[in-house]
Motif scaffolding. Structure first.
Motif, PDB file in Angstrom:
ATOM      1  N   GLN A 109     -34.937  -0.438 -86.935  1.00  0.00           N
ATOM      2  CA  GLN A 109     -35.957  -1.423 -87.300  1.00  0.00           C
ATOM      3  C   GLN A 109     -35.314  -2.674 -87.910  1.00  0.00           C
ATOM      4  OE1 GLN A 109     -36.163   1.910 -88.186  1.00  0.00           O
ATOM      5  NE2 GLN A 109     -37.656   2.410 -86.583  1.00  0.00           N
ATOM      6  N   LEU A 110     -34.275  -2.467 -88.720  1.00  0.00           N
ATOM      7  CA  LEU A 110     -33.581  -3.604 -89.325  1.00  0.00           C
ATOM      8  C   LEU A 110     -32.894  -4.460 -88.266  1.00  0.00           C
ATOM      9  CD1 LEU A 110     -31.970  -1.964 -92.493  1.00  0.00           C
ATOM     10  CD2 LEU A 110     -33.877  -3.588 -92.437  1.00  0.00           C
ATOM     11  N   LEU A 111     -32.308  -3.814 -87.259  1.00  0.00           N
ATOM     12  CA  LEU A 111     -31.624  -4.569 -86.204  1.00  0.00           C
ATOM     13  C   LEU A 111     -32.623  -5.391 -85.397  1.00  0.00           C
ATOM     14  CD1 LEU A 111     -29.024  -5.265 -84.745  1.00  0.00           C
ATOM     15  CD2 LEU A 111     -29.410  -3.287 -83.245  1.00  0.00           C
ATOM     16  N   GLU A 112     -33.746  -4.793 -85.068  1.00  0.00           N
ATOM     17  CA  GLU A 112     -34.749  -5.529 -84.286  1.00  0.00           C
ATOM     18  C   GLU A 112     -35.305  -6.696 -85.093  1.00  0.00           C
ATOM     19  OE1 GLU A 112     -37.902  -4.571 -80.824  1.00  0.00           O
ATOM     20  OE2 GLU A 112     -37.514  -2.987 -82.301  1.00  0.00           O
ATOM     21  N   LYS A 113     -35.497  -6.488 -86.371  1.00  0.00           N
ATOM     22  CA  LYS A 113     -35.962  -7.575 -87.234  1.00  0.00           C
ATOM     23  C   LYS A 113     -34.941  -8.702 -87.272  1.00  0.00           C
ATOM     24  CE  LYS A 113     -37.420  -8.518 -92.005  1.00  0.00           C
ATOM     25  NZ  LYS A 113     -37.639  -7.935 -93.347  1.00  0.00           N
ATOM     26  N   LEU A 114     -33.670  -8.348 -87.321  1.00  0.00           N
ATOM     27  CA  LEU A 114     -32.615  -9.351 -87.335  1.00  0.00           C
ATOM     28  C   LEU A 114     -32.594 -10.136 -86.033  1.00  0.00           C
ATOM     29  CD1 LEU A 114     -30.066 -10.567 -88.690  1.00  0.00           C
ATOM     30  CD2 LEU A 114     -28.755  -8.750 -87.594  1.00  0.00           C
ATOM     31  N   PHE A 115     -32.696  -9.454 -84.921  1.00  0.00           N
ATOM     32  CA  PHE A 115     -32.676 -10.124 -83.623  1.00  0.00           C
ATOM     33  C   PHE A 115     -33.851 -11.092 -83.455  1.00  0.00           C
ATOM     34  CE2 PHE A 115     -30.025  -6.726 -81.177  1.00  0.00           C
ATOM     35  CZ  PHE A 115     -28.875  -7.256 -81.741  1.00  0.00           C
ATOM     36  N   ASN A 116     -34.973 -10.799 -84.071  1.00  0.00           N
ATOM     37  CA  ASN A 116     -36.145 -11.657 -83.953  1.00  0.00           C
ATOM     38  C   ASN A 116     -36.156 -12.783 -84.981  1.00  0.00           C
ATOM     39  OD1 ASN A 116     -37.719 -10.673 -81.712  1.00  0.00           O
ATOM     40  ND2 ASN A 116     -38.056  -8.803 -82.895  1.00  0.00           N
ATOM     41  N   SER A 117     -35.156 -12.776 -85.858  1.00  0.00           N
ATOM     42  CA  SER A 117     -35.039 -13.853 -86.831  1.00  0.00           C
ATOM     43  C   SER A 117     -34.404 -15.078 -86.181  1.00  0.00           C
ATOM     44  CB  SER A 117     -34.183 -13.393 -88.012  1.00  0.00           C
ATOM     45  OG  SER A 117     -33.833 -14.488 -88.833  1.00  0.00           O
ATOM     46  N   LYS A 118     -34.931 -16.262 -86.511  1.00  0.00           N
ATOM     47  CA  LYS A 118     -34.374 -17.490 -85.960  1.00  0.00           C
ATOM     48  C   LYS A 118     -32.967 -17.767 -86.501  1.00  0.00           C
ATOM     49  CE  LYS A 118     -38.837 -19.695 -85.101  1.00  0.00           C
ATOM     50  NZ  LYS A 118     -39.722 -20.861 -85.387  1.00  0.00           N
ATOM     51  N   LYS A 119     -32.615 -17.073 -87.570  1.00  0.00           N
ATOM     52  CA  LYS A 119     -31.286 -17.250 -88.151  1.00  0.00           C
ATOM     53  C   LYS A 119     -30.203 -16.542 -87.335  1.00  0.00           C
ATOM     54  CE  LYS A 119     -32.922 -17.700 -92.926  1.00  0.00           C
ATOM     55  NZ  LYS A 119     -32.829 -17.157 -94.311  1.00  0.00           N
ATOM     56  N   TRP A 120     -30.606 -15.581 -86.500  1.00  0.00           N
ATOM     57  CA  TRP A 120     -29.601 -14.826 -85.744  1.00  0.00           C
ATOM     58  C   TRP A 120     -29.041 -15.644 -84.591  1.00  0.00           C
ATOM     59  CZ3 TRP A 120     -26.089 -11.367 -86.015  1.00  0.00           C
ATOM     60  CH2 TRP A 120     -25.533 -10.826 -84.856  1.00  0.00           C
ATOM     61  N   VAL A 121     -27.740 -15.845 -84.610  1.00  0.00           N
ATOM     62  CA  VAL A 121     -27.031 -16.482 -83.506  1.00  0.00           C
ATOM     63  C   VAL A 121     -26.347 -15.373 -82.721  1.00  0.00           C
ATOM     64  CG1 VAL A 121     -25.200 -18.082 -82.864  1.00  0.00           C
ATOM     65  CG2 VAL A 121     -26.655 -18.568 -84.851  1.00  0.00           C
ATOM     66  N   PRO A 122     -26.608 -15.253 -81.403  1.00  0.00           N
ATOM     67  CA  PRO A 122     -26.021 -14.156 -80.620  1.00  0.00           C
ATOM     68  C   PRO A 122     -24.525 -14.021 -80.852  1.00  0.00           C
ATOM     69  CG  PRO A 122     -27.558 -15.398 -79.284  1.00  0.00           C
ATOM     70  CD  PRO A 122     -27.421 -16.143 -80.580  1.00  0.00           C
ATOM     71  N   HIS A 123     -24.112 -12.820 -81.180  1.00  0.00           N
ATOM     72  CA  HIS A 123     -22.721 -12.557 -81.536  1.00  0.00           C
ATOM     73  C   HIS A 123     -22.406 -11.113 -81.209  1.00  0.00           C
ATOM     74  CE1 HIS A 123     -19.024 -12.273 -83.906  1.00  0.00           C
ATOM     75  NE2 HIS A 123     -19.060 -13.579 -84.059  1.00  0.00           N
ATOM     76  N   GLN A 124     -21.179 -10.844 -80.796  1.00  0.00           N
ATOM     77  CA  GLN A 124     -20.764  -9.470 -80.554  1.00  0.00           C
ATOM     78  C   GLN A 124     -20.879  -8.653 -81.835  1.00  0.00           C
ATOM     79  OE1 GLN A 124     -16.855  -9.043 -78.860  1.00  0.00           O
ATOM     80  NE2 GLN A 124     -16.631  -6.944 -79.574  1.00  0.00           N
ATOM     81  N   ILE A 125     -21.527  -7.492 -81.729  1.00  0.00           N
ATOM     82  CA  ILE A 125     -21.677  -6.579 -82.853  1.00  0.00           C
ATOM     83  C   ILE A 125     -20.773  -5.376 -82.632  1.00  0.00           C
ATOM     84  CG2 ILE A 125     -23.261  -5.003 -84.041  1.00  0.00           C
ATOM     85  CD1 ILE A 125     -25.524  -6.918 -83.315  1.00  0.00           C
ATOM     86  N   HIS A 126     -20.071  -4.981 -83.681  1.00  0.00           N
ATOM     87  CA  HIS A 126     -19.224  -3.789 -83.601  1.00  0.00           C
ATOM     88  C   HIS A 126     -19.921  -2.643 -84.313  1.00  0.00           C
ATOM     89  CE1 HIS A 126     -15.413  -1.663 -83.031  1.00  0.00           C
ATOM     90  NE2 HIS A 126     -15.640  -1.128 -84.213  1.00  0.00           N
ATOM     91  N   ILE A 127     -20.215  -1.579 -83.579  1.00  0.00           N
ATOM     92  CA  ILE A 127     -20.818  -0.390 -84.173  1.00  0.00           C
ATOM     93  C   ILE A 127     -19.690   0.586 -84.511  1.00  0.00           C
ATOM     94  CG2 ILE A 127     -22.500   1.466 -83.907  1.00  0.00           C
ATOM     95  CD1 ILE A 127     -23.967  -0.166 -81.878  1.00  0.00           C
ATOM     96  N   SER A 128     -19.573   0.938 -85.779  1.00  0.00           N
ATOM     97  CA  SER A 128     -18.504   1.790 -86.323  1.00  0.00           C
ATOM     98  C   SER A 128     -17.391   0.968 -86.937  1.00  0.00           C
ATOM     99  CB  SER A 128     -17.906   2.742 -85.286  1.00  0.00           C
ATOM    100  OG  SER A 128     -18.811   3.761 -84.970  1.00  0.00           O
ATOM    101  N   GLY A 129     -17.723  -0.077 -87.651  1.00  0.00           N
ATOM    102  CA  GLY A 129     -16.699  -0.841 -88.323  1.00  0.00           C
ATOM    103  C   GLY A 129     -16.097  -0.086 -89.498  1.00  0.00           C
TER     104      GLY A 129
END
Length: 350
Positions: A109-129
């Motif tokens: 839910q947090l990720l989807e909220k972030l993606f729908n935020s105008k502040k989010w600029v598309p960027h590669q995300i690393h899962i398991s940092g």
């Protein structure tokens, strides 16, 4: 008597540096833990997180965007740098790190909220940092799969690093992402020596199984590489050529490494571990680790801490570079595509 907790990497709970008081375990505690009925069990602590994304400002990993759906990791790798971060949440970097797993239940839910935020600029995300997103608890909670499905829906690129074959459960999602240049996958393979692997990483799949996972991912069209990390002088450095040859034969496009460093509580944990499992080599291994880090086992110097310095570190670098040129020459990792990102109002069928 071997008073270690069975099936775990750490034998002790090291003191938490943020606490004024600490718990000291007695011989009776360890004897009790020898009973499999009361051996330390994994606890899953569910939480509703306020934030999800972490952005690194380290010169070693600039602008590194990462998501960790779990805090702590049941794999129990004795060398894991993430152990120290468990102290921030009131736990020990030792057994607590392996047995008290914090689950971010609202991560999707947090990720989807972030993606729908105008502040989010598309960027590669690393899962398991920090901790493995495919550790055993993922089989139940399926948070990583949900995160991947959201990244596919919004078409945001992702990279994954894991030691677990559970990643193959999500092969269907990964294949769809790969066709859109939205995913890179990486396996962490430290050793193909099963005796060493089972001591270093007690709750991970075998090195042989990881090679099979690598082959399956590669044959499915998912760009995949390997972290041969960490390199531990005197334990697995001699495996570098054969390891890189093996990953090349199973489809890897690249290989990177780090030299082990024992910061914070990891120094105490590793010292106990090496003297227990490899007493004949303990002094030599610790001496060579120090040689790679300016005479100490811990190293926080940007630009140096990951690969070390000195003659032995240079030997490791040359051996790794030569092996990559020999077995991985001509292979390239395709770039991920951020141009396809779409917010909720832009959804289209695929």
């Amino acid at each position: 008597m071997d008073n270690r907790a069975r099936g775990r990497g750490a034998a002790i709970n090291t003191p938490n540096k943020f606490f004024k008081h600490e718990i000291e375990y007695t011989s009776e505690d360890w004897q009790q833990w020898e009973d499999p009925e009361v051996n330390p069990k994994t606890q899953f602590i569910e939480e509703e997180s306020k934030t999800l994304m972490s952005v690194s400002d380290s010169p070693d990993l600039p602008n590194f965007h990462s998501i960790n759906p779990y805090r702590g990791c049941e794999h129990g790798c004795i060398y894991c740098y993430a152990r120290n971060s468990h102290e921030y949440w009131g736990f020990s970097a030792g057994l607590d790190f392996e047995t008290k797993i914090v689950v971010k239940k609202n991560a999707p839910q947090l990720l989807e909220k972030l993606f729908n935020s105008k502040k989010w600029v598309p960027h590669q995300i690393h899962i398991s940092g920090n901790t493995d997103c495919y550790q055993p608890g993922e089989k139940k909670y399926r948070l990583t799969r949900q995160l991947l499905e959201i990244c596919l829906r919004y078409r945001n690129p992702v990279s994954i690093l894991t030691k677990n074959a559970l990643i193959l459960r999500d092969l269907d999602v990964l294949e769809k992402m790969a066709k859109l240049n939205l995913v890179h996958a990486a396996l962490s393979i430290t050793s193909l020596n099963e005796e060493l692997r089972s001591a270093l990483e007690p709750r991970t799949v075998t090195g042989k199984r990881r090679l099979q996972v690598l082959k399956t991912l590669s044959e499915a069209g998912i760009p995949t590489g390997v972290m041969t990390a960490p390199i531990i002088p005197g334990l697995n450095d001699q495996e570098i050529p054969s390891l890189i040859q093996a990953i090349a034969e199973n489809g890897a496009l690249w290989s990177h490494y780090t030299v082990v460093r024992l910061n914070g509580a990891i120094s105490t944990l590793f010292d106990e571990w090496i003297h227990h499992h490899f007493p004949d080599r303990a002094a030599k291994v610790l001496s060579q680790i120090k040689e790679c880090h300016g005479g100490v086992v811990n190293d926080s110097r940007f630009g140096i801490r990951m690969v070390g310095e000195g003659n032995f570190a240079e030997h490791i670098r040359q051996l790794h570079d030569h092996s990559c040129r020999k077995y991985l020459a001509g292979r390239e990792l395709p770039p991920l595509d951020t141009s396809q990102f779409m917010r909720a109002g832009q959804m289209r069928l695929f």
